[in-house]
Enzyme design. Structure first.
Site, PDB file in Angstrom:
ATOM      1  N   ASP A  14       0.824  -1.220   0.000  1.00 33.27           N
ATOM      2  CA  ASP A  14       0.000   0.000   0.000  1.00 33.27           C
ATOM      3  C   ASP A  14       0.852   1.260   0.000  1.00 33.27           C
ATOM      4  OD1 ASP A  14      -2.270  -1.518   0.013  1.00 33.27           O
ATOM      5  OD2 ASP A  14      -2.810  -1.128   2.094  1.00 33.27           O
ATOM      6  N   ARG A  94      -0.433   4.250  17.422  1.00 31.06           N
ATOM      7  CA  ARG A  94      -0.664   5.276  16.406  1.00 31.06           C
ATOM      8  C   ARG A  94      -0.327   6.696  16.875  1.00 31.06           C
ATOM      9  NH1 ARG A  94       0.265   1.497  13.243  1.00 31.06           N
ATOM     10  NH2 ARG A  94      -1.458   0.399  12.243  1.00 31.06           N
ATOM     11  N   ASP A 123      -7.634   3.323  12.261  1.00 33.02           N
ATOM     12  CA  ASP A 123      -6.329   3.985  12.227  1.00 33.02           C
ATOM     13  C   ASP A 123      -6.382   5.361  11.588  1.00 33.02           C
ATOM     14  OD1 ASP A 123      -4.995   2.051  13.612  1.00 33.02           O
ATOM     15  OD2 ASP A 123      -4.304   0.972  11.851  1.00 33.02           O
ATOM     16  N   SER A 178      -4.444  -9.635   7.150  1.00 35.77           N
ATOM     17  CA  SER A 178      -4.022  -8.250   7.373  1.00 35.77           C
ATOM     18  C   SER A 178      -3.504  -8.183   8.805  1.00 35.77           C
ATOM     19  CB  SER A 178      -5.203  -7.296   7.188  1.00 35.77           C
ATOM     20  OG  SER A 178      -4.836  -5.984   7.542  1.00 35.77           O
TER      21      SER A 178
END
Length: 404
Positions: A14, A94, A123, A178
């Site tokens: 990505d 994060r 996220d 994932s």
């Protein structure tokens, strides 16, 4: 000179595809930032990959100790768990990453920050709330929400796009799980986990440990010490908190500790199903709670449980840099001044079994709690207490009886 954009870069497909996309659609100079929060060999070869993909620069930032000391430990001290199961592994990583993105954006005089989070996940919320709190002037670019320019909808599309732009890297189009990994945990989503009706394929899925069925038939004793709510040693060996988590990950993974299967409520409104491995974190959280139950008084312990729920919600929702989180943490820190002592337990086939807890600040009085009558407690005093404690219930029952 071109304007600069800071890209949160993992080296995966990505974020690799995002580099030429940013250059093509914004004509930006792309500066990649990869944050090391303990994801291990995922960082190997990133510099070459970023340059091959068209980035002008790559920062690899070691944030492991900052992540543990400033985000993980306060959350452990809070005993914060989201929806009774999730130990917030991705959630509190994060903010520390986004904070560093902002710091490097300032250093590079960038005008924007870009992330690769999808429009369905948590996220995007966590990254962007942190950026808004710390740098409200910076532009935020989320390619997966740019329907007019981001046309890729699958891994095959992204691989083809990269090849069109001269990037031929060894990405596969397989439909693997994932995953998100850091020192605290690893998460798994996708494949059979997309249906809650399916049992996880643990033989294919697990990375940090084994199932309880495959754990050793012999239990293993572990001793942890804490000072003011902060872990300081494992089995008598002093270590910094990040190394303690590494050691506990090894021990917990070996004994099948910390595997959870949860359908959680995402911030954006949908339910999602995932499997989380948090072997060391599960041990650390349980040991801290065992010590607190020996030390904290009843009212503080009860109120702290309420704070833990709210603290977990704030972390999950990406609201780390808020006045409320800071205020709750101040309360939590005040409760930790006496949370010092030793916790011993046995790890056995997915279980953490108590084996003794001691503290110089213990509120447990063996003479008072003993069945043997002592000077501090007169059994007859309980009668008056019960009469007053149950008076409202007795009055209600009497009045109900009169009305019949």
């Amino acid at each position: 000179m071109k304007e600069k954009v800071i890209l949160a870069y993992s080296g995966g497909l990505d974020t690799t595809a995002i580099i030429p996309w940013l250059k093509e659609n914004y004509d930006y100079d792309v500066v990649c930032v990869c944050a090391n929060v303990g994801q291990g060999n995922e960082l190997d070869g990133l510099e070459e990959r970023a340059k091959l993909s068209g980035a002008s620069k790559l920062y690899i930032e070691d944030l492991v100790d900052e992540f543990v000391d400033d985000y993980v430990i306060p959350t452990v001290q809070a005993n914060a768990v989201y929806e009774n199961k999730y130990l917030l592994g991705t959630s509190f990583a994060r903010p520390v990453i986004a904070k560093r993105l902002v710091e490097i954006a300032r250093k590079e005089n960038a005008v924007a920050i870009c992330h690769g989070a999808t429009g369905k996940g948590n996220d995007q919320v966590r990254f962007e709330l942190t950026i808004k709190a710390l740098a409200p002037d910076l532009k935020i670019i989320a390619p997966w929400r740019c329907n007019d320019t981001w046309k890729m909808q699958s891994r095959e599309d992204e691989i083809a796009y990269c090849k069109e732009h001269g990037i031929d890297l060894p990405f596969s189009a397989d439909n693997s799980y994932s995953r998100d990994r850091n020192l605290w945990h690893i998460s798994h989503e996708g494949l059979e986990l997309e249906s809650p009706a399916n049992e996880p394929n643990y033989d294919h899925l697990l990375v940090l440990g084994v199932t309880p069925e495959k754990a050793p038939d012999e239990g293993e004793y572990v001793t942890l010490t804490f000072e003011k709510g902060i872990p300081t040693s494992v089995n008598g060996v002093s270590m910094k908190p990040s190394d303690i988590i590494r050691k506990l990950n090894e021990l917990g993974g070996k004994h099948g500790i910390g595997i959870i299967d949860i359908v959680e409520n995402r911030v954006v409104g949908m339910k999602s199903r995932g499997v989380y491995e948090t072997p060391g974190g599960t041990i650390l959280m349980e040991a801290h709670m065992q010590l607190e139950e020996l030390i904290l008084d009843r009212d503080t312990l009860d109120y702290k449980k309420l704070v833990a729920v709210k603290f977990a919600d704030l972390v999950y929702e990406g609201k780390w840099f808020t006045p409320l989180r800071e205020a709750l943490q101040a309360f939590i820190e005040s409760t930790q001044k006496n949370v010092t002592g030793e916790v011993k337990f046995k790890l056995y086939k997915g279980n953490i079994i108590k084996a003794g807890t001691t503290s110089p600040y213990s509120l447990y009085s063996e003479s008072l709690a003993s069945f043997t009558t002592g000077e501090l407690y007169d059994h007859h005093d309980a009668e008056g207490f019960i009469n007053l404690f149950g008076l409202s219930m007795k009055v209600r029952a009497m009045l109900e009886a009169e009305r019949k």
